[in-house]
Design an enzyme around this catalytic site. Structure first.
Site, PDB file in Angstrom:
ATOM      1  N   ARG A  25       0.857  -1.189   0.000  1.00 47.92           N
ATOM      2  CA  ARG A  25       0.000   0.000   0.000  1.00 47.92           C
ATOM      3  C   ARG A  25       0.891   1.237   0.000  1.00 47.92           C
ATOM      4  O   ARG A  25       1.665   1.455   0.927  1.00 47.92           O
ATOM      5  CB  ARG A  25      -0.923   0.001   1.222  1.00 47.92           C
ATOM      6  CG  ARG A  25      -1.883   1.172   1.229  1.00 47.92           C
ATOM      7  CD  ARG A  25      -2.995   0.992   2.243  1.00 47.92           C
ATOM      8  NE  ARG A  25      -2.509   0.963   3.608  1.00 47.92           N
ATOM      9  CZ  ARG A  25      -3.307   0.803   4.673  1.00 47.92           C
ATOM     10  NH1 ARG A  25      -4.599   0.633   4.510  1.00 47.92           N
ATOM     11  NH2 ARG A  25      -2.806   0.800   5.886  1.00 47.92           N
TER      12      ARG A  25
ATOM     13  N   SER B   6     -12.780  -3.834   0.318  1.00 50.60           N
ATOM     14  CA  SER B   6     -12.980  -3.324   1.675  1.00 50.60           C
ATOM     15  C   SER B   6     -14.464  -3.162   1.950  1.00 50.60           C
ATOM     16  O   SER B   6     -15.197  -2.568   1.144  1.00 50.60           O
ATOM     17  CB  SER B   6     -12.283  -1.967   1.850  1.00 50.60           C
ATOM     18  OG  SER B   6     -10.890  -2.101   1.778  1.00 50.60           O
TER      19      SER B   6
ATOM     20  N   LYS C 183      -6.662   4.842   9.908  1.00 56.51           N
ATOM     21  CA  LYS C 183      -8.109   4.925   9.711  1.00 56.51           C
ATOM     22  C   LYS C 183      -8.755   5.611  10.923  1.00 56.51           C
ATOM     23  O   LYS C 183      -9.661   5.090  11.559  1.00 56.51           O
ATOM     24  CB  LYS C 183      -8.705   3.522   9.550  1.00 56.51           C
ATOM     25  CG  LYS C 183      -8.217   2.776   8.331  1.00 56.51           C
ATOM     26  CD  LYS C 183      -8.822   3.306   7.049  1.00 56.51           C
ATOM     27  CE  LYS C 183      -8.419   2.485   5.857  1.00 56.51           C
ATOM     28  NZ  LYS C 183      -9.006   2.987   4.593  1.00 56.51           N
TER      29      LYS C 183
END
Length: 431
Positions: A41, A110, A139
């Site tokens: 990522r 997701s 997050k």
């Protein structure tokens, strides 16, 4: 459904890396600690930078036969031939991504609710990442998913379910009611200095929710006290070929497979024989020793086998011995009928350290990899078991000196099979 192990899914974040790690060393150490899947990522990299990093991480993943998933960027995934992509709710639509990626690639989605998860499954997703379960640095503004919602998602989906968001040693036990397929972890791996050890602890904590339903045993040095026999085989081999190994070479030989030993010896001593001929000589000498020597079971081995049979636990053998060899020793010790399957790496034409031999055993026993444990005396032959998601217990013997670079892969250690640890921690499901 693709045969992928989602147990320990490492999602990288360079901003959270420990100071003693690069992205590459972090990924490699996570794999050596038992990570079964990698997601690269890169939220702040240019396309070229992302591509260059992905090429390096792909090489590491390929080395250990671990799937590499690219976050968001389908172009990068295709450019490096990654195993798949992971998409969020605001990324490219799943149906379009599938047309571009093809059916052979993994696509994860997701989700945070049952409705989103069902839509992903109906659209052809290979797995769903559910969360965030707990608040995280990456997050902080996400709506949290409850354990109840996670459980409903798992109960209503046929594809694998992976929890993500704030997953660490403290939060993993709370996920047990959902019986999910794996956990996706960021900071609890990336921020650790000892990544191998940290990953192993996380994986073991997660795997405690899976009761042991199958046990795999190695033979020589594990179930049986036969290392003195192999001392004699090696001595007879040197006498027959009129060669002599140094003490250092003898120490290394105990960590070699038969093929590696043959190649090493043929090259060193310029022997006029093939690898197959060398192996046939070893087999002949070992069979003679097995037939003529008294063979003892490891302390507590028979009792453990009887206990496992009473509990209807499936039993298997994973060995580098061929059928002619293992049938002699298992018959002489009266235990051959205990086993549901005997997998010989020689007969299957693969290395004992290859994860495929453990996937083969799991398939034949009809037991998920997560519900298996492997008892072995040589850690160097055990990397395949760990990569296959199988727990590992090292059984000590005089040949194992504990200095292997793979020591961090060990889940448990024991000197024999009378160890209370085996019954209390490994075989019996923890409450």
């Amino acid at each position: 459904m693709k045969n992928i192990d989602y147990t320990m899914y490492y999602v990288t974040d360079e901003d959270l890396l420990s100071s003693n790690h690069t992205l590459e060393t972090s990924v490699q150490d996570a794999i050596l600690g038992g990570c079964t899947m990698i997601q690269l990522r890169e939220k702040h990299s240019s396309t070229l930078d992302f591509y260059n990093k992905a090429v390096k991480i792909k090489a590491i993943c390929d080395k250990y036969n671990i799937p590499l998933i690219i976050n968001d960027r389908i172009d990068v995934a295709l450019a490096i031939n990654a195993d798949g992509v992971h998409l969020g709710q605001d990324d490219m639509p799943l149906d379009i991504a599938r047309k571009i990626m093809g059916n052979g690639k993994i696509i994860g989605i997701s989700t945070s609710t049952l409705d989103e998860a069902l839509i992903a499954q109906q659209g052809g997703a290979d797995y769903v990442g559910v969360g965030a379960m707990y608040s995280t640095n990456t997050k902080t503004d996400a709506n949290l998913t409850t354990i109840n919602e996670l459980t409903k998602i798992k109960n209503n989906l046929k594809i694998p379910v992976v929890a993500i968001g704030g997953i660490n040693l403290d939060t993993i036990p709370a996920l047990k009611p959902a019986q999910i397929d794996g956990v996706a972890i960021v900071s609890a791996i990336s921020m650790q200095e000892d990544t191998v050890s940290a990953t192993r602890k996380l994986k073991n904590t997660f795997l405690k929710q899976y009761q042991t339903k199958g046990v795999i045993f190695d033979i020589d040095g594990t179930l049986l006290e036969t290392m003195n026999i192999w001392d004699n085989v090696l001595l007879n081999l040197m006498n027959t070929l009129n060669i002599s190994y140094t003490e250092d070479e003898i120490q290394k030989i105990w960590n070699m497979g038969f093929a590696e030993l043959a190649q090493f010896s043929i090259k060193k001593f310029k022997l006029d024989m093939s690898v197959k001929e060398f192996w046939q000589l070893i087999k002949k000498l070992s069979v003679e020793e097995y037939k003529n020597s008294k063979i003892h079971l490891k302390k507590g081995a028979k009792k453990l086998l009887e206990y496992l049979k009473e509990k209807d636990v499936k039993l298997a053998i994973a060995t580098a011995l061929c059928k002619e060899q293992y049938e002699i020793v298992l018959t002489k010790t009266g235990i051959i009928d205990y086993f549901d399957i005997i997998a010989s790496s020689v007969d299957l034409k693969m290395e004992k350290s290859d994860r495929q031999i453990f996937d083969y055993i799991a398939k034949n026993l009809q037991v998920p990899n997560k519900n298996l444990i492997f008892f072995e005396d040589d850690i160097n032959s055990s990397t395949g078991a760990k990569l296959a998601g199988v727990k590992l217990c090292i059984v000590s013997n005089k040949k194992y000196n504990g200095n292997s670079k793979f020591d961090a892969l060990i889940d448990y250690k024991t000197d024999d099979f009378e160890n209370k640890l085996i019954y209390d921690e490994i075989i019996v499901e923890k409450n």
